[in-house]
Design an enzyme around this catalytic site. Structure first.
Site, mmCIF file in Angstrom:
data_model
loop_
_atom_site.group_PDB
_atom_site.id
_atom_site.type_symbol
_atom_site.label_atom_id
_atom_site.label_comp_id
_atom_site.label_asym_id
_atom_site.label_seq_id
_atom_site.Cartn_x
_atom_site.Cartn_y
_atom_site.Cartn_z
ATOM 1 N N CYS A 113 -2.263 5.618 10.262
ATOM 2 C CA CYS A 113 -2.370 7.008 10.725
ATOM 3 C C CYS A 113 -3.763 7.224 11.302
ATOM 4 O O CYS A 113 -4.512 8.085 10.869
ATOM 5 C CB CYS A 113 -2.071 7.996 9.594
ATOM 6 S SG CYS A 113 -3.074 7.790 8.121
ATOM 7 N N CYS B 17 0.862 -1.193 0.000
ATOM 8 C CA CYS B 17 0.000 0.000 0.000
ATOM 9 C C CYS B 17 0.895 1.238 0.000
ATOM 10 O O CYS B 17 0.828 2.089 0.895
ATOM 11 C CB CYS B 17 -0.954 -0.001 1.177
ATOM 12 S SG CYS B 17 -1.927 -1.516 1.341
#
Length: 410
Positions: free
Chosen positions: A348, A232
């Site tokens: 995140c 990713c």
């Protein structure tokens, strides 16, 4: 007659509506909303107005409610216009007469008179916002005892962080760009800098990357030619870090558009990686890797300093969707590691379901994160994981919220 500045305010109203009513991100909504806004300055103003409304929405609404006999419905257009007008006066220091000239034309008839009266009343009262934004009730419930502290880090948009291609030149670049540094390879500048005009941009000496976002790749150390998978990978900050640290990088992502940005940054920085566009659930590597970095898709609530829309868009459904995806990617990554290979997982996100709960289910051998691998002021959790949030390192400008964990395959 065209009113200067009105298109920017109308676009800001459309951005806010797209976030609150349709659940879009500010970035997703920007294309359509900004299509009639001319000039970089007005486009930046549009984003700033929308961002400040979303950052301070609960507090702006409390002010509005204090000046109305009957509470305006949450979805009433006068409420949205008043939020936009007050955010300009209280956060962007726009003169009241300019706010009135560009705000009231967004309404017609009675709502215009109502908005004018409420705004004028609040300006005469010399109202102000609190030092810390009030979080939405749903966010307060999810973040629990951490919420109040995190909110302190959300009052201002973040500074500009740069990751350096050559960490041994940190002091040289700090002096050249007039920035500060919190660890080798990192540089912090005041927000608002025109990135493409800064020294070092064209020659690829650095790229934009929040300090917290740079920590996961650092935890894999120097590559010395070994093979690493950046799973990713787009838009590519961690790929650049790994390549600069001497890894033989395979950068995998499903998004062709985002990989184009990664390729542009590789070319600018003169770094190299094997770029693969594929679905991680269908792709198979030719051989296992020495290391894998999985910066997984997530709710991104850790980026709420710069993307306050996440405070309003994210709920249990989005969190559940992300955790299912993350679990699947973790299982795939574990299969592709060599014996002795390292896996670093990062999100995140400030949601425990996406961080701590995911790490607790990984069946590899933990490799605890060490104090001396982190910037001064950050410490590993007792489990050897890392949790950052926007209130940490506040005196130095803060950082994004991240969860990071590391394992070794036996």
């Amino acid at each position: 007659m065209d009113i200067p500045g009105l298109p920017a305010r109308r676009a800001a109203l459309n951005l806010i509506d797209a976030v609150l009513r349709r659940g879009e991100t500010l970035d997703q909504a920007a294309g359509a909303a900004l299509s009639r806004v001319r000039g970089d300055a007005d486009r930046a103003l549009t984003r700033a107005i929308a961002g400040e409304v979303l950052r301070w929405k609960a507090d702006l609404d409390e002010l509005i409610d204090s000046a109305t006999r009957q509470r305006l419905p949450d979805d009433a257009k006068p409420r949205a216009v008043l939020e936009l007008m007050l955010a300009q006066v209280l956060r962007l220091e726009t003169p009241p007469h300019a706010v009135i000239a560009t705000g009231l034309p967004l309404l017609t008839g009675g709502p215009r008179r109502l908005a004018h009266g409420v705004f004028s009343t609040l300006v005469k009262r010399e109202v102000s916002l609190p030092d810390v934004p009030t979080l939405p009730d749903a966010v307060l419930a999810r973040w629990g005892e951490r919420a109040g502290e995190i909110a302190q880090g959300l009052a201002e948009p973040p500074p500009l962080d740069l990751a350096l291609r050559e960490p041994d030149k940190t002091q040289e670049w700090a002096e050249r760009l007039g920035g500060t540094t919190l660890m080798p390879g990192h540089l912090r500048l005041p927000r608002g800098a025109a990135i493409e005009t800064l020294a070092g941009f064209r020659e690829g000496a650095w790229w934009v990357q929040d300090l917290a976002a740079s920590l996961p790749a650092r935890l894999l150390g120097q590559g010395e030619g070994r093979r690493v998978l950046d799973l990713c990978a787009a838009p590519g900050g961690k790929t650049l870090q790994l390549a600069a640290a001497g890894w033989d990088v395979t950068a995998l992502d499903i998004s062709k558009r985002r990989l184009e940005r990664l390729k542009d940054n590789l070319e600018r920085t003169q770094l190299s990686a094997h770029v693969v566009q594929s679905d991680a659930f269908k792709w198979e590597p030719e051989a296992p890797f020495d290391a894998i970095l999985l910066d997984a898709p997530c709710t991104a609530t850790g980026t709420s300093r710069r993307h306050p829309d996440v405070l309003h868009r994210i709920g249990p459904r989005q969190i559940a969707e992300m955790t299912e995806l993350q679990s699947g990617l973790l299982a795939r990554a574990a299969e592709w590691l060599k014996p002795g290979g390292k896996l670093v997982y990062a999100v995140c996100s400030l949601e425990a379901e996406e961080g701590e709960a995911q790490a607790a289910q990984v069946a590899l051998t933990p490799e605890p994160i060490l104090q001396d691998e982190l910037p001064a002021g950050l410490s590993p959790m007792p489990e050897g994981w890392l949790r950052t949030d926007p209130a940490m390192l506040a005196e130095a400008g803060g950082l994004d919220g991240f969860f990071v964990a590391r394992w070794r395959k036996s």
